[in-house]
Design an enzyme around this catalytic site. Structure first.
Site, mmCIF file in Angstrom:
data_model
loop_
_atom_site.group_PDB
_atom_site.id
_atom_site.type_symbol
_atom_site.label_atom_id
_atom_site.label_comp_id
_atom_site.label_asym_id
_atom_site.label_seq_id
_atom_site.Cartn_x
_atom_site.Cartn_y
_atom_site.Cartn_z
ATOM 1 N N CYS A 7 -34.655 -15.905 5.151
ATOM 2 C CA CYS A 7 -34.264 -14.859 4.201
ATOM 3 C C CYS A 7 -34.101 -15.519 2.829
ATOM 4 O O CYS A 7 -34.666 -16.589 2.588
ATOM 5 C CB CYS A 7 -33.003 -14.125 4.667
ATOM 6 S SG CYS A 7 -31.527 -15.164 4.797
ATOM 7 N N ASN A 10 -29.982 -17.597 3.165
ATOM 8 C CA ASN A 10 -29.643 -18.209 4.464
ATOM 9 C C ASN A 10 -28.131 -18.176 4.733
ATOM 10 O O ASN A 10 -27.581 -19.093 5.352
ATOM 11 C CB ASN A 10 -30.186 -19.651 4.580
ATOM 12 C CG ASN A 10 -30.136 -20.243 5.995
ATOM 13 O OD1 ASN A 10 -29.953 -21.427 6.170
ATOM 14 N ND2 ASN A 10 -30.268 -19.412 7.007
ATOM 15 N N CYS A 12 -26.740 -14.642 5.209
ATOM 16 C CA CYS A 12 -26.497 -13.316 5.817
ATOM 17 C C CYS A 12 -27.518 -12.984 6.909
ATOM 18 O O CYS A 12 -27.200 -13.020 8.100
ATOM 19 C CB CYS A 12 -26.511 -12.220 4.756
ATOM 20 S SG CYS A 12 -25.222 -12.397 3.496
ATOM 21 N N ARG A 13 -28.735 -12.639 6.500
ATOM 22 C CA ARG A 13 -29.691 -12.081 7.469
ATOM 23 C C ARG A 13 -30.256 -13.108 8.446
ATOM 24 O O ARG A 13 -30.221 -12.894 9.661
ATOM 25 C CB ARG A 13 -30.832 -11.368 6.725
ATOM 26 C CG ARG A 13 -30.363 -10.130 5.995
ATOM 27 C CD ARG A 13 -31.401 -9.645 5.015
ATOM 28 N NE ARG A 13 -31.556 -10.575 3.904
ATOM 29 C CZ ARG A 13 -32.469 -10.495 2.953
ATOM 30 N NH1 ARG A 13 -33.354 -9.504 3.006
ATOM 31 N NH2 ARG A 13 -32.530 -11.366 1.976
ATOM 32 N N SER A 14 -30.808 -14.213 7.917
ATOM 33 C CA SER A 14 -31.451 -15.168 8.850
ATOM 34 C C SER A 14 -30.445 -15.893 9.753
ATOM 35 O O SER A 14 -30.776 -16.146 10.919
ATOM 36 C CB SER A 14 -32.396 -16.127 8.131
ATOM 37 O OG SER A 14 -31.725 -16.936 7.195
ATOM 38 N N ASP A 123 -31.209 -6.551 2.231
ATOM 39 C CA ASP A 123 -30.259 -7.581 1.831
ATOM 40 C C ASP A 123 -28.862 -6.959 1.739
ATOM 41 O O ASP A 123 -28.635 -6.054 0.935
ATOM 42 C CB ASP A 123 -30.704 -8.112 0.460
ATOM 43 C CG ASP A 123 -29.828 -9.246 -0.036
ATOM 44 O OD1 ASP A 123 -28.756 -9.476 0.555
ATOM 45 O OD2 ASP A 123 -30.232 -9.892 -1.014
HETATM 46 P P1 4NP Z 1 -29.395 -13.390 2.680
HETATM 47 O O1 4NP Z 1 -28.447 -12.648 1.611
HETATM 48 O O2 4NP Z 1 -30.726 -13.634 1.993
HETATM 49 O O3 4NP Z 1 -29.487 -12.431 3.783
HETATM 50 O O4 4NP Z 1 -28.671 -14.675 3.027
HETATM 51 C C1 4NP Z 1 -28.209 -13.129 0.321
HETATM 52 C C2 4NP Z 1 -27.243 -14.090 0.141
HETATM 53 C C3 4NP Z 1 -26.964 -14.545 -1.140
HETATM 54 C C4 4NP Z 1 -27.674 -14.050 -2.218
HETATM 55 C C5 4NP Z 1 -28.654 -13.096 -2.012
HETATM 56 C C6 4NP Z 1 -28.927 -12.648 -0.743
HETATM 57 N N1 4NP Z 1 -27.383 -14.498 -3.523
HETATM 58 O O5 4NP Z 1 -27.958 -13.959 -4.473
HETATM 59 O O6 4NP Z 1 -26.568 -15.411 -3.682
#
Ligand code: 4NP
Length: 154
Positions: A7, A10, A12-14, A123
């Site tokens: 994702c 790294n 939340c989703r992955s 997201d």
């Molecule tokens: P992820 O979510 O891609 O599912 O881990 C996010 C975590 C942090 C950010 C964006 C998406 N960020 O902009 O910091």
């Protein structure tokens, strides 16, 4: 078999997908046959544990994400993994730009591969708790299908 979920951050989703797949592989007796990891296309959160909201939502469904630490995807991952699964189209585009001409990994969009009614895991980072529940719903469903695919490929 080695599977890598990717994702953006790294956190939340992955990591959620990693935790869910690990759990379902254990239930299926396949934990010794498949290696699972996750990574982000971005490097902002490298070394951090998954987002507290992801950990809490996952824990309520029996998945423990606490030992995971964020890492950034690298070109070498395309040689190390058999299957790299992107959470959204932006992640997929970034991975394609990084993908070496030769590399064994098959690259795909996670939900599309498993015929979810929507293609992308949204997201949840800027959302409320409902976003984290939706992430789990989508990931659990697709992971059941991924486990069936992995069983057939071992
Ligand atoms: P992820 O979510 O891609 O599912 O881990 C996010 C975590 C942090 C950010 C964006 C998406 N960020 O902009 O910091």
């Amino acid at each position: 078999m080695r599977v890598l979920f990717v994702c953006l951050g790294n956190i939340c989703r992955s990591p959620t997908a990693e935790g869910v797949l690990r759990h379902k592989l254990r239930e299926a007796g396949l934990a010794d046959h498949v290696e699972v990891a996750s990574a982000g296309t971005g490097d902002w959160h490298v070394g951090k544990a998954p987002d507290k909201r992801s950990q809490a939502a996952a824990r309520l469904r029996g998945y423990d994400l606490s030992a995971q630490r964020a890492q950034q995807v690298t070109r070498a991952d395309f040689a190390a993994y058999d299957l790299i699964l992107a959470m959204d189209n932006s992640n997929l585009r970034n991975l394609k730009a990084l993908q070496p001409a030769k590399g064994k990994a098959e690259l795909d969009l996670f939900l599309r591969r498993y015929e979810s009614e929507i293609d992308e895991v949204p997201d949840p980072y800027y959302d409320g708790d409902q976003g984290f529940e939706q992430v789990l719903d989508l990931i659990e469903r697709a992971t059941d299908r991924l486990v069936i695919e992995l069983k057939g490929r071992l």
